[in-house]
Design a protein around this motif. Structure first.
Motif, PDB file in Angstrom:
ATOM      1  N   LEU A   1       0.876  -1.171   0.000  1.00 22.78           N
ATOM      2  CA  LEU A   1       0.000   0.000   0.000  1.00 22.78           C
ATOM      3  C   LEU A   1       0.912   1.220   0.000  1.00 22.78           C
ATOM      4  CD1 LEU A   1      -2.435  -1.518   2.516  1.00 22.78           C
ATOM      5  CD2 LEU A   1      -3.143  -0.578   0.329  1.00 22.78           C
ATOM      6  N   ARG A   2       0.814   2.043  -1.031  1.00 20.68           N
ATOM      7  CA  ARG A   2       1.765   3.133  -1.221  1.00 20.68           C
ATOM      8  C   ARG A   2       1.244   4.489  -0.783  1.00 20.68           C
ATOM      9  NH1 ARG A   2       5.942   1.136  -4.083  1.00 20.68           N
ATOM     10  NH2 ARG A   2       5.587  -0.594  -5.495  1.00 20.68           N
ATOM     11  N   TYR A   3      -0.046   4.752  -0.962  1.00 21.50           N
ATOM     12  CA  TYR A   3      -0.536   6.117  -0.853  1.00 21.50           C
ATOM     13  C   TYR A   3      -2.029   6.087  -0.555  1.00 21.50           C
ATOM     14  CZ  TYR A   3      -1.567  10.861  -2.576  1.00 21.50           C
ATOM     15  OH  TYR A   3      -1.980  12.150  -2.698  1.00 21.50           O
ATOM     16  N   ILE A   4      -2.499   7.022   0.230  1.00 21.04           N
ATOM     17  CA  ILE A   4      -3.939   7.144   0.479  1.00 21.04           C
ATOM     18  C   ILE A   4      -4.305   8.625   0.492  1.00 21.04           C
ATOM     19  CG2 ILE A   4      -3.697   7.093   2.989  1.00 21.04           C
ATOM     20  CD1 ILE A   4      -6.373   5.519   3.050  1.00 21.04           C
ATOM     21  N   ALA A   5      -5.477   8.930  -0.036  1.00 21.45           N
ATOM     22  CA  ALA A   5      -5.957  10.310  -0.055  1.00 21.45           C
ATOM     23  C   ALA A   5      -7.467  10.317   0.144  1.00 21.45           C
ATOM     24  CB  ALA A   5      -5.608  10.988  -1.380  1.00 21.45           C
ATOM     25  N   GLN A   6      -7.963  11.390   0.732  1.00 18.79           N
ATOM     26  CA  GLN A   6      -9.408  11.548   0.883  1.00 18.79           C
ATOM     27  C   GLN A   6      -9.930  12.235  -0.369  1.00 18.79           C
ATOM     28  OE1 GLN A   6     -10.645  13.615   4.419  1.00 18.79           O
ATOM     29  NE2 GLN A   6     -12.809  13.228   4.030  1.00 18.79           N
ATOM     30  N   THR A   7     -10.919  11.626  -1.007  1.00 21.72           N
ATOM     31  CA  THR A   7     -11.451  12.180  -2.243  1.00 21.72           C
ATOM     32  C   THR A   7     -12.723  12.986  -2.036  1.00 21.72           C
ATOM     33  OG1 THR A   7     -12.608  10.104  -2.688  1.00 21.72           O
ATOM     34  CG2 THR A   7     -10.429  10.404  -3.690  1.00 21.72           C
ATOM     35  N   LYS A   8     -13.427  12.747  -0.922  1.00 23.90           N
ATOM     36  CA  LYS A   8     -14.619  13.557  -0.644  1.00 23.90           C
ATOM     37  C   LYS A   8     -15.055  13.393   0.799  1.00 23.90           C
ATOM     38  CE  LYS A   8     -18.513  10.606  -1.743  1.00 23.90           C
ATOM     39  NZ  LYS A   8     -19.845  10.634  -2.239  1.00 23.90           N
ATOM     40  N   THR A   9     -15.939  14.272   1.215  1.00 22.92           N
ATOM     41  CA  THR A   9     -16.600  14.163   2.509  1.00 22.92           C
ATOM     42  C   THR A   9     -18.057  13.803   2.231  1.00 22.92           C
ATOM     43  OG1 THR A   9     -17.167  16.524   2.522  1.00 22.92           O
ATOM     44  CG2 THR A   9     -15.092  15.888   3.572  1.00 22.92           C
ATOM     45  N   ARG A  10     -18.787  13.518   3.276  1.00 19.58           N
ATOM     46  CA  ARG A  10     -20.225  13.214   3.193  1.00 19.58           C
ATOM     47  C   ARG A  10     -20.566  12.107   2.225  1.00 19.58           C
ATOM     48  NH1 ARG A  10     -22.550  19.050   2.307  1.00 19.58           N
ATOM     49  NH2 ARG A  10     -20.841  20.058   3.260  1.00 19.58           N
ATOM     50  N   PRO A  11     -20.275  10.918   2.454  1.00 17.90           N
ATOM     51  CA  PRO A  11     -19.487  10.379   3.553  1.00 17.90           C
ATOM     52  C   PRO A  11     -18.000  10.515   3.272  1.00 17.90           C
ATOM     53  CG  PRO A  11     -20.214   8.583   2.167  1.00 17.90           C
ATOM     54  CD  PRO A  11     -20.821   9.847   1.602  1.00 17.90           C
ATOM     55  N   PRO A  12     -17.211  10.493   4.317  1.00 19.02           N
ATOM     56  CA  PRO A  12     -15.763  10.537   4.095  1.00 19.02           C
ATOM     57  C   PRO A  12     -15.348   9.339   3.224  1.00 19.02           C
ATOM     58  CG  PRO A  12     -16.275  10.869   6.406  1.00 19.02           C
ATOM     59  CD  PRO A  12     -17.545  10.470   5.729  1.00 19.02           C
ATOM     60  N   THR A  13     -14.682   9.643   2.116  1.00 21.18           N
ATOM     61  CA  THR A  13     -14.306   8.614   1.150  1.00 21.18           C
ATOM     62  C   THR A  13     -12.810   8.709   0.882  1.00 21.18           C
ATOM     63  OG1 THR A  13     -16.490   8.813   0.143  1.00 21.18           O
ATOM     64  CG2 THR A  13     -14.802   7.705  -1.159  1.00 21.18           C
ATOM     65  N   PHE A  14     -12.160   7.556   0.856  1.00 23.15           N
ATOM     66  CA  PHE A  14     -10.711   7.496   0.699  1.00 23.15           C
ATOM     67  C   PHE A  14     -10.354   6.573  -0.450  1.00 23.15           C
ATOM     68  CE2 PHE A  14     -11.910   8.272   5.041  1.00 23.15           C
ATOM     69  CZ  PHE A  14     -11.153   9.388   5.376  1.00 23.15           C
ATOM     70  N   VAL A  15      -9.237   6.889  -1.109  1.00 21.50           N
ATOM     71  CA  VAL A  15      -8.725   6.054  -2.178  1.00 21.50           C
ATOM     72  C   VAL A  15      -7.283   5.714  -1.829  1.00 21.50           C
ATOM     73  CG1 VAL A  15      -8.113   5.949  -4.620  1.00 21.50           C
ATOM     74  CG2 VAL A  15     -10.201   7.102  -3.917  1.00 21.50           C
ATOM     75  N   ALA A  16      -6.968   4.431  -1.911  1.00 23.89           N
ATOM     76  CA  ALA A  16      -5.603   3.968  -1.656  1.00 23.89           C
ATOM     77  C   ALA A  16      -5.023   3.426  -2.954  1.00 23.89           C
ATOM     78  CB  ALA A  16      -5.600   2.892  -0.580  1.00 23.89           C
ATOM     79  N   GLN A  17      -3.734   3.639  -3.115  1.00 20.13           N
ATOM     80  CA  GLN A  17      -3.039   3.111  -4.279  1.00 20.13           C
ATOM     81  C   GLN A  17      -2.061   2.048  -3.807  1.00 20.13           C
ATOM     82  OE1 GLN A  17      -0.650   5.915  -6.517  1.00 20.13           O
ATOM     83  NE2 GLN A  17      -1.420   5.000  -8.402  1.00 20.13           N
ATOM     84  N   CYS A  18      -2.044   0.921  -4.523  1.00 25.82           N
ATOM     85  CA  CYS A  18      -1.162  -0.163  -4.105  1.00 25.82           C
ATOM     86  C   CYS A  18      -0.743  -0.998  -5.291  1.00 25.82           C
ATOM     87  CB  CYS A  18      -1.856  -1.027  -3.056  1.00 25.82           C
ATOM     88  SG  CYS A  18      -3.171  -2.066  -3.685  1.00 25.82           S
ATOM     89  N   THR A  19       0.236  -1.849  -5.040  1.00 23.63           N
ATOM     90  CA  THR A  19       0.623  -2.824  -6.049  1.00 23.63           C
ATOM     91  C   THR A  19      -0.358  -3.981  -5.973  1.00 23.63           C
ATOM     92  OG1 THR A  19       2.079  -3.983  -4.508  1.00 23.63           O
ATOM     93  CG2 THR A  19       3.070  -2.230  -5.832  1.00 23.63           C
ATOM     94  N   ASN A  20      -0.636  -4.581  -7.121  1.00 23.43           N
ATOM     95  CA  ASN A  20      -1.462  -5.782  -7.169  1.00 23.43           C
ATOM     96  C   ASN A  20      -2.834  -5.587  -6.521  1.00 23.43           C
ATOM     97  OD1 ASN A  20      -1.807  -8.331  -8.093  1.00 23.43           O
ATOM     98  ND2 ASN A  20      -0.483  -9.338  -6.596  1.00 23.43           N
TER      99      ASN A  20
END
Length: 161
Positions: free
Chosen positions: A126-145
């Motif tokens: 797992l390389r990186y995570i960012a919040q893409t929106k609120t309401r509801p709080p939503t996160f996107v993670a970037q990873c290998t495989n």
């Protein structure tokens, strides 16, 4: 506070099918959830009942981890004053934006403690995570495989690419 829904359930018969359907609809519509456990005055063994209801919430509402439970009595007014602070707290959390730096520090610590399993002999990173929106709080993670990442990690991190 239109983004927060208070679901009122009966302390004697909590989380009936209809309660769970309403809670699911609330969450699918992107609203925050507070659960008001009403008729608390009618419960004799409050400690045991509270534990049972908390466990039922964890088991039946896995899609709403941390949804606050407010044990109250509309009849007597007991603990009514605790409802609005719970609503405000959930509203603040629902609208919060977490800094990417803070998320990635958390990700680093979390994956050091609980590294993802290897998939086909290769470690998933797992390389990186960012919040893409609120309401509801939503996160996107970037990873290998990413396709091999277990469902438990997907639930924890949101969308994984």
């Amino acid at each position: 506070f239109a983004e927060v829904v208070v679901l009122v359930i009966d302390a004697a018969i909590p989380f009936e099918k209809q309660d769970l359907q309403i809670a699911d609809l609330v969450l699918r519509e992107g609203r925050a959830l507070v659960i008001a456990v009403n008729k608390w005055d009618a419960i004799e063994d409050k400690d045991t009942a509270a534990l049972r209801i908390k466990e039922a919430a964890r088991d039946h509402l896995a899609q709403a981890p941390g949804a606050p439970l407010v044990f109250l009595s509309a009849l007597t007014g007991r603990n009514i004053e605790k409802l609005m602070p719970a609503v405000i707290s959930v509203y603040i959390d629902w609208n919060a934006r977490v800094k990417t730096h803070d998320l990635n520090e958390w990700l680093k610590t979390a994956t050091e403690r609980h590294p993802p399993p290897a998939a086909r002999g290769r470690r998933i990173k797992l390389r990186y995570i960012a919040q893409t929106k609120t309401r509801p709080p939503t996160f996107v993670a970037q990873c290998t495989n990413a396709p091999e990442l277990p469902a438990s990690y997907r639930r924890l991190f949101g969308r994984v690419t």
